[in-house]
Design an enzyme around this catalytic site. Structure first.
Site, PDB file in Angstrom:
ATOM      1  N   GLU A 103       0.678  -1.339  -0.057  1.00 14.83           N
ATOM      2  CA  GLU A 103       0.056  -0.025   0.118  1.00 14.83           C
ATOM      3  C   GLU A 103       0.801   1.269   0.028  1.00 14.83           C
ATOM      4  OE1 GLU A 103      -2.841  -0.391   3.178  1.00 14.83           O
ATOM      5  OE2 GLU A 103      -3.786  -1.975   2.122  1.00 14.83           O
ATOM      6  N   GLU A 138      -5.378  -8.974   0.974  1.00 15.28           N
ATOM      7  CA  GLU A 138      -6.173  -8.731   2.214  1.00 15.28           C
ATOM      8  C   GLU A 138      -7.603  -8.361   1.950  1.00 15.28           C
ATOM      9  OE1 GLU A 138      -4.319  -5.089   4.374  1.00 15.28           O
ATOM     10  OE2 GLU A 138      -2.718  -5.783   3.947  1.00 15.28           O
TER      11      GLU A 138
HETATM   12  C1  FCB Z   1      -4.506  -2.121   5.566  1.00 15.15           C
HETATM   13  C2  FCB Z   1      -3.217  -2.639   6.128  1.00 15.15           C
HETATM   14  C3  FCB Z   1      -3.137  -3.594   6.972  1.00 15.15           C
HETATM   15  C4  FCB Z   1      -4.409  -3.664   7.803  1.00 15.15           C
HETATM   16  C5  FCB Z   1      -5.767  -3.122   7.370  1.00 15.15           C
HETATM   17  C6  FCB Z   1      -6.724  -3.302   8.298  1.00 15.15           C
HETATM   18  O1  FCB Z   1      -4.510  -1.032   4.739  1.00 15.15           O
HETATM   19  O2  FCB Z   1      -2.439  -3.224   5.030  1.00 15.15           O
HETATM   20  O3  FCB Z   1      -1.880  -3.470   7.714  1.00 15.15           O
HETATM   21  O4  FCB Z   1      -4.084  -2.282   8.760  1.00 15.15           O
HETATM   22  O5  FCB Z   1      -5.686  -2.275   6.191  1.00 15.15           O
END
Ligand code: FCB
Length: 440
Positions: free
Chosen positions: A165, A345
């Site tokens: 990110e 994620e």
């Molecule tokens: C993302 C991050 C991760 C976590 C999630 C909820 O932005 O990569 O570390 O904090 O959000």
């Protein structure tokens, strides 16, 4: 019922170093910018820090046992740069690297494939003192770090992600200042984004020159952008925000240029780009990691709030919008020449309660089931999705929100470090068992 996923589809769970490891001063680890930031009064909602976190540095065998018990194929984790090179530039710390050797071997030993991220935000503080990601020199320190980790672990991890990110590091870290290092300067934020992209491209070149065996890629936080109304103002703003979050990173990687509309909107805050940088960034990637939590609804008049609009949200106040994941993945496959997309994620924070040793988090299980179905829809529509990883294995240090927001499918009692599988973990385990049984 979700149809069976293609053979070879990879299921996993994800974590990151600063959020779970703890052991902040142990075995030669030096502070990262997140140690400094979390110890700054007022920076973290509950005034906490990651000094101990989930104590994963000491409890990793138990945590890997849990990972294996779920039946996933993959464990996505990150390496703490200041653990393996405490001051970011000088000597390597053997004890720090040995931890990741044990972790990687421990995962493989349990039949779980490690997916490694190099930079999940914890830049060595010593490099921040020299200008951090705003300094071009940091780019070269990152390449050295990538090469070192690859030399030690690259033969055993399936994939290496350069950055997690970059938008978050650049904008939340250097423009709004709500994340480490807590700076507020848009021109600096854009320079940081450029250096992150450049370091990604140069690291890929260096790793390939070193004969890297792992698949190489980057992880972006992405969402589809929807104008709140049909007005021209809302549509224009949604288009620009899509440019700032999505095209700003994907256009350089896939087309070797920044999007003109975003450059124009930046005016004098646009980054300094040296000759050759864009070609250096535009290296082929083996996979694109996609972190998806919610869509973005854009209003030119005032910020759109999902709850106010009567939509269902998680404990973060983020709208639950599974269809957005399908839309995002399908559009990525259409707009860019992507080889392979991995949902690196996806998950939700919910206000869990432990009742008689159980956590009945139906809301999280439903969230996951709906998003898994959304991935299946995307595949049916032709998106090249090859994996899906739940954020997160464990409740952990949720950055500026501290420990108050729980994303884990495994509950952590921070006072005792006791782990309890939530119902969502049991759902995921049973889902994976059904997927396995349905395979020809
Ligand atoms: C993302 C991050 C991760 C976590 C999630 C909820 O932005 O990569 O570390 O904090 O959000």
């Amino acid at each position: 019922m979700t149809p069976p996923f293609p053979p070879g589809f990879v299921w996993g769970v994800a974590t990151s170093a600063y959020q779970i490891e703890g052991a902040a001063g142990v075995d030669g680890r030096a502070p990262s910018i997140w140690d400094t930031f979390s110890h700054t009064p007022g920076a973290i909602a509950d005034g906490c820090h990651g000094d101990i976190a989930c104590d994963h540095y000491h409890r990793w065998p138990q945590d890997l046992d849990i990972v294996a018990s779920l039946g996933v194929q993959a464990y996505r984790f990150s390496v703490s740069w200041p653990r393996v090179r405490p001051d970011g530039a000088g000597a390597w710390n053997a004890a720090g690297m040995d931890f990741y050797e044990r972790l990687v071997d421990g995962a493989l030993h349990r039949g779980v494939t490690p997916y490694l991220t190099l930079n999940h935000w914890d830049l060595p503080q010593a490099l921040q003192d020299e200008g951090g990601w705003g300094a071009r020199d940091t780019v070269h320190r990152f390449v050295e770090y990538a090469q070192h980790v690859n030399r030690r672990l690259g033969d055993r991890v399936r994939s290496i992600t350069t950055h997690n990110e970059p938008w978050v590091m650049a904008v939340l870290g250097h423009q709004t200042g709500v994340f480490a290092p807590g700076l507020k300067n848009r021109a600096l934020a854009m320079q940081v984004s450029h250096h992150l992209l450049l370091s990604h491209g140069l690291a890929l070149q260096a790793l390939r020159a070193d004969g890297a065996q792992a698949e190489l890629g980057i992880v972006l936080n992405l969402s589809p952008f929807h104008p709140a109304t049909d007005s021209q103002a809302d549509r224009d703003k949604a288009r620009l925000e899509d440019g700032q979050l999505r095209r700003w990173y994907l256009d350089p990687i896939y087309h070797g240029k920044y999007p003109d509309d975003v450059l124009q909107a930046l005016g004098p805050d646009a980054p300094l780009v040296q000759r050759g940088d864009m070609a250096d960034i535009a290296q082929p990637i083996d996979f694109l990691g996609v972190n998806y939590y919610t869509r973005s609804v854009v209003s030119a008049a005032e910020p759109w709030d999902a709850k106010d609009a009567g939509h269902e949200t998680t404990d973060m106040g983020w709208e639950i919008y599974p269809r957005g994941l399908t839309e995002l993945l399908v559009n990525l496959g259409r707009d860019y020449p992507v080889k392979s997309l991995i949902v690196t994620e996806n998950g939700g924070a919910f206000a869990d309660q432990v009742v008689h040793g159980r956590v009945h988090d139906e809301d999280r299980a439903r969230y996951l089931a709906q998003h898994v179905a959304a991935v299946s829809d995307a595949i049916a529509q032709g998106a090249p999705v090859t994996g899906y990883m739940v954020w997160s294995l464990l409740d952990n240090f949720e950055w500026a929100f501290g420990y108050g927001k729980r994303f884990g499918i495994v509950h952590v009692d921070y006072a005792t470090q006791r782990r309890t599988l939530k119902d969502s973990a049991l759902w995921f385990r049973d889902f994976l068992a059904r997927q396995k049984a349905a395979r020809p």
